[in-house]
Design a protein around this motif. Structure first.
Motif, PDB file in Angstrom:
ATOM      1  N   GLU A   1       0.515  -1.380   0.229  1.00 57.03           N
ATOM      2  CA  GLU A   1      -0.028   0.303   0.233  1.00 57.03           C
ATOM      3  C   GLU A   1       1.072   1.348  -0.054  1.00 57.03           C
TER       4      GLU A   1
ATOM      5  N   ARG B   1      -8.529  11.422   1.523  1.00 59.86           N
ATOM      6  CA  ARG B   1      -9.489   9.880   1.800  1.00 59.86           C
ATOM      7  C   ARG B   1      -9.231   9.374   0.431  1.00 59.86           C
TER       8      ARG B   1
ATOM      9  N   GLU C   1      -8.943   5.723  -0.872  1.00 61.70           N
ATOM     10  CA  GLU C   1      -9.692   4.716  -1.413  1.00 61.70           C
ATOM     11  C   GLU C   1      -9.343   3.893  -3.035  1.00 61.70           C
TER      12      GLU C   1
ATOM     13  N   GLY D   1      -7.642   1.004  -2.482  1.00 62.02           N
ATOM     14  CA  GLY D   1      -8.379  -0.057  -1.874  1.00 62.02           C
ATOM     15  C   GLY D   1      -8.631  -0.162  -0.611  1.00 62.02           C
ATOM     16  N   LEU D   2      -8.445   0.920  -0.029  1.00 54.11           N
ATOM     17  CA  LEU D   2      -8.884   0.912   1.850  1.00 54.11           C
ATOM     18  C   LEU D   2     -10.095   0.261   2.316  1.00 54.11           C
ATOM     19  N   SER D   3     -10.281   0.636   3.183  1.00 54.02           N
ATOM     20  CA  SER D   3     -12.088   0.312   3.417  1.00 54.02           C
ATOM     21  C   SER D   3     -11.890   1.226   4.495  1.00 54.02           C
ATOM     22  N   PRO D   4     -13.337   1.934   4.087  1.00 56.84           N
ATOM     23  CA  PRO D   4     -13.243   3.161   4.804  1.00 56.84           C
ATOM     24  C   PRO D   4     -12.593   3.043   6.848  1.00 56.84           C
ATOM     25  N   ASN D   5     -12.966   1.495   7.687  1.00 56.09           N
ATOM     26  CA  ASN D   5     -12.572   1.743   8.974  1.00 56.09           C
ATOM     27  C   ASN D   5     -10.997   1.795   8.888  1.00 56.09           C
ATOM     28  N   ARG D   6     -10.181   1.188   8.105  1.00 56.80           N
ATOM     29  CA  ARG D   6      -8.586   1.438   7.342  1.00 56.80           C
ATOM     30  C   ARG D   6      -8.302   2.572   7.878  1.00 56.80           C
ATOM     31  N   ILE D   7      -9.021   3.437   6.680  1.00 56.84           N
ATOM     32  CA  ILE D   7      -9.330   4.705   6.520  1.00 56.84           C
ATOM     33  C   ILE D   7      -8.787   5.597   7.201  1.00 56.84           C
ATOM     34  N   LYS D   8     -10.119   5.557   8.045  1.00 60.29           N
ATOM     35  CA  LYS D   8     -10.148   6.377   9.645  1.00 60.29           C
ATOM     36  C   LYS D   8      -8.750   5.288  10.268  1.00 60.29           C
TER      37      LYS D   8
END
Length: 276
Positions: free
Chosen positions: A230, A249, A253, A256-263
């Motif tokens: 990544e 963000r 995105e 390919g990161l999920s919303p939770n991982r982005i947080k």
């Protein structure tokens, strides 16, 4: 107790030195003492400094991702390799933070031959070149041959006028930057010949590590909440600094990161750069 350094040298375990490096991560003294006590329970005669580092990193990460990220700074810079292309981009951003105009990867014609220049910088009408010497191995050092060679290239191009920032630019300064260190002969030659040297630990009070901590320009490779793959994807997208993802963000995105991982990534990035 004897430990083995990266170079293979055998030295005494230095608790004070380890404590200082842990404190520089930003962890408070209580956490640092806890980490030290745990390490001292587990180390053994002949343990490598690499293994001690891994233990310290893992223990810091349990208390705070951002502390572990800051502790991981030197390794994070090494991950800007292997060719050093992203290291050059990182150094250009470091100069930009000090109010230099920068341009990267230029070909400048000298009196004798053409030269590929890593970075050209401009500040207060003074224009110079920055040559980056990147090392993958932690113990590798730039010896006196490096500044001698770069000085000869600089001398070949500095008398000519170049079309860089505008017409008829002339060069007056030269920096050499390495992610490791310079030998004492290299430093002496740099001082004598008027070259500006910058390494992990030189100059003593304004070295690469100090500049990064003072400006909070941490490389994206510091982050512990991202995988190596990544990080590579972000570098390819020209995301070089941790701070460049705090309000971005879309880039996270895109890889390919999920919303939770982005947080989680943005939380670590914000803490590391002291945005919150």
């Amino acid at each position: 107790m004897k430990i083995i350094k990266h170079s293979g040298a055998i030295v005494d375990f230095n608790r004070t030195k380890l404590k200082q490096s842990l404190l520089k991560s930003g962890a408070n003294p209580t956490i640092v003492d806890t980490v030290l006590q745990q390490i001292e329970k587990e180390i053994f005669e002949g343990i490598s400094t690499k293994l001690i580092y891994k233990m310290a990193f893992s223990l810091l990460k349990k208390s705070s991702n951002s502390h572990a990220a800051r502790y991981n700074l030197r390794e994070a810079i090494r991950l800007l390799g292997p060719a050093g292309f992203f290291f050059e981009k990182f150094i250009a951003r470091l100069f930009a933070s000090e109010h230099f105009e920068t341009k990267t990867n230029l070909i400048l014609r000298g009196n004798c031959v053409s030269h590929e220049i890593d970075i050209v910088v401009k500040k207060n009408n003074n224009i110079g070149i920055v040559e980056c010497k990147f090392h993958i191995g932690r113990e590798a050092a730039s010896d006196v041959k490096v500044p001698m060679y770069i000085l000869s290239r600089f001398n070949d191009i500095k008398e000519k006028q170049h079309d860089i920032f505008d017409k008829k630019n002339t060069l007056s300064k030269c920096w050499i930057v390495t992610n490791n260190r310079f030998t004492s002969d290299a430093v002496d030659f740099g001082k004598c010949s008027g070259l500006n040297l910058l390494s992990w630990n030189y100059p003593e009070n304004n070295n690469l590590k100090t500049k990064i901590d003072n400006t909070q320009l941490y490389p994206i490779t510091c982050l512990t909440t991202l995988t190596l793959s990544e990080k590579d994807k972000l570098l390819i997208l020209d995301i070089i600094l941790v701070r460049e993802i705090i309000n971005n963000r879309v880039a996270l995105e895109k890889i390919g990161l999920s919303p939770n991982r982005i947080k989680n990534v943005i939380k670590e990035a914000s803490e590391l750069c002291r945005f919150i």
